[in-house]
Design a protein around this motif. Structure first.
Motif, PDB file in Angstrom:
ATOM      1  N   GLY A  91       0.740  -1.115   0.010  1.00  0.00           N
ATOM      2  CA  GLY A  91      -0.098  -0.140  -0.114  1.00  0.00           C
ATOM      3  C   GLY A  91       0.927   1.217  -0.073  1.00  0.00           C
ATOM      4  O   GLY A  91       2.265   1.207   0.060  1.00  0.00           O
ATOM      5  N   ILE A  92       0.241   2.396  -0.011  1.00  0.00           N
ATOM      6  CA  ILE A  92       0.711   3.695  -0.110  1.00  0.00           C
ATOM      7  C   ILE A  92       0.021   4.474   0.956  1.00  0.00           C
ATOM      8  O   ILE A  92      -1.319   4.388   1.209  1.00  0.00           O
ATOM      9  N   CYS A  93       0.851   5.158   1.994  1.00  0.00           N
ATOM     10  CA  CYS A  93       0.228   5.979   2.800  1.00  0.00           C
ATOM     11  C   CYS A  93       0.636   7.460   2.856  1.00  0.00           C
ATOM     12  O   CYS A  93       1.839   7.722   2.211  1.00  0.00           O
ATOM     13  N   LEU A 107       4.253   1.005   1.889  1.00  0.00           N
ATOM     14  CA  LEU A 107       3.759   0.116   2.919  1.00  0.00           C
ATOM     15  C   LEU A 107       3.831  -1.563   2.267  1.00  0.00           C
ATOM     16  O   LEU A 107       3.516  -1.644   1.465  1.00  0.00           O
ATOM     17  N   LEU A 108       4.561  -2.335   3.090  1.00  0.00           N
ATOM     18  CA  LEU A 108       4.704  -3.703   3.199  1.00  0.00           C
ATOM     19  C   LEU A 108       4.057  -4.337   4.070  1.00  0.00           C
ATOM     20  O   LEU A 108       4.630  -4.288   5.271  1.00  0.00           O
ATOM     21  N   ILE A 109       2.785  -5.294   3.943  1.00  0.00           N
ATOM     22  CA  ILE A 109       2.282  -6.121   4.768  1.00  0.00           C
ATOM     23  C   ILE A 109       2.710  -7.463   4.708  1.00  0.00           C
ATOM     24  O   ILE A 109       2.493  -7.953   3.696  1.00  0.00           O
ATOM     25  N   THR A 115       6.224  -3.012   7.490  1.00  0.00           N
ATOM     26  CA  THR A 115       7.524  -2.261   7.050  1.00  0.00           C
ATOM     27  C   THR A 115       6.962  -1.041   6.289  1.00  0.00           C
ATOM     28  O   THR A 115       6.227  -1.066   5.461  1.00  0.00           O
ATOM     29  N   LEU A 116       7.423   0.195   6.472  1.00  0.00           N
ATOM     30  CA  LEU A 116       7.531   1.291   5.898  1.00  0.00           C
ATOM     31  C   LEU A 116       8.496   1.868   5.462  1.00  0.00           C
ATOM     32  O   LEU A 116       9.366   1.896   6.435  1.00  0.00           O
ATOM     33  N   LYS A 117       8.514   2.519   4.299  1.00  0.00           N
ATOM     34  CA  LYS A 117       9.573   3.168   4.000  1.00  0.00           C
ATOM     35  C   LYS A 117       9.345   4.452   3.342  1.00  0.00           C
ATOM     36  O   LYS A 117       8.349   4.413   2.316  1.00  0.00           O
ATOM     37  N   GLY A 132      10.653   2.134   8.991  1.00  0.00           N
ATOM     38  CA  GLY A 132      10.547   1.586  10.561  1.00  0.00           C
ATOM     39  C   GLY A 132       9.442   0.521  10.159  1.00  0.00           C
ATOM     40  O   GLY A 132       8.957  -0.149   9.120  1.00  0.00           O
ATOM     41  N   LYS A 133       9.069  -0.091  11.365  1.00  0.00           N
ATOM     42  CA  LYS A 133       8.270  -1.185  11.524  1.00  0.00           C
ATOM     43  C   LYS A 133       6.834  -0.695  12.446  1.00  0.00           C
ATOM     44  O   LYS A 133       7.205   0.067  13.235  1.00  0.00           O
ATOM     45  N   ALA A 134       5.736  -1.423  12.008  1.00  0.00           N
ATOM     46  CA  ALA A 134       4.464  -1.049  12.676  1.00  0.00           C
ATOM     47  C   ALA A 134       4.011  -2.313  13.219  1.00  0.00           C
ATOM     48  O   ALA A 134       3.938  -3.467  12.344  1.00  0.00           O
ATOM     49  N   ALA A 135       3.588  -2.645  14.399  1.00  0.00           N
ATOM     50  CA  ALA A 135       2.859  -3.642  14.952  1.00  0.00           C
ATOM     51  C   ALA A 135       1.543  -3.311  15.591  1.00  0.00           C
ATOM     52  O   ALA A 135       1.487  -2.156  16.248  1.00  0.00           O
TER      53      ALA A 135
END
Length: 162
Positions: A91-93, A107-109, A115-117, A132-135
């Motif tokens: 995705g894209i944010c 965004l990579l799920i 994982t976001l870059k 970074g990483k999101a949980a």
């Protein structure tokens, strides 16, 4: 011989100052919590595979003393699939700060951690390098069918171009 030593000392001092002076634009940490609500559309649901699109919006707040990415609003568009219980998708944010400056994230799920870059920034974020990483830290029962409400902790590092 003496004149060579006179020039050598200032040159050594200059080299040391340049090499060991901290860079104000160096990599810095960020730690935010974000919460979102979104609409999930099932594109296909067959045995063992569910394909979805998710359109979500929300807000962030910083947990770090530097307050980076604090009070940003965001919009994410994701296409993904569930092979069994594991989500996989891309995705894209778009994150917008209170001044209207923007950071676009790729965004990579892939399982429980996203994982976001950062791929683009405007205004004060122009030239940003971040990842970074999101949980998930909280997930609620959907308030209406085909919606999703979730909060995540997103940590990583960023650097602004000089």
């Amino acid at each position: 011989m003496i004149s060579t030593k006179i020039w050598a000392v200032p040159i050594i001092i200059l080299v040391c100052v340049v090499l060991f002076t901290p860079n104000a634009k160096a990599q810095q940490p960020f730690d935010i919590t974000y919460c979102a609500s979104g609409t999930m559309t099932t594109i296909s649901a067959t045995e063992g595979l569910v394909v979805i699109s998710l359109d979500s919006k929300g807000i962030t707040w910083s947990n770090h003393e530097n307050k980076v990415f604090d009070h940003m609003t965001f919009h994410c568009a994701v296409v993904g699939k569930f092979v069994g219980p594991k989500p996989i998708g891309n995705g894209i944010c778009k994150y917008m700060d209170p001044d209207g400056d923007i950071v676009i994230w790729d965004l990579l799920i892939d399982g429980p951690v996203d994982t976001l870059k950062a791929i683009q920034g405007t205004g004060k974020w122009k030239g940003i390098k971040a990842e970074g990483k999101a949980a998930v830290i909280s997930k609620a029962k959907p308030i209406t069918p085909d919606t999703r409400q979730v909060c995540r902790k997103f940590t990583g590092t960023f650097e602004l171009s000089k």
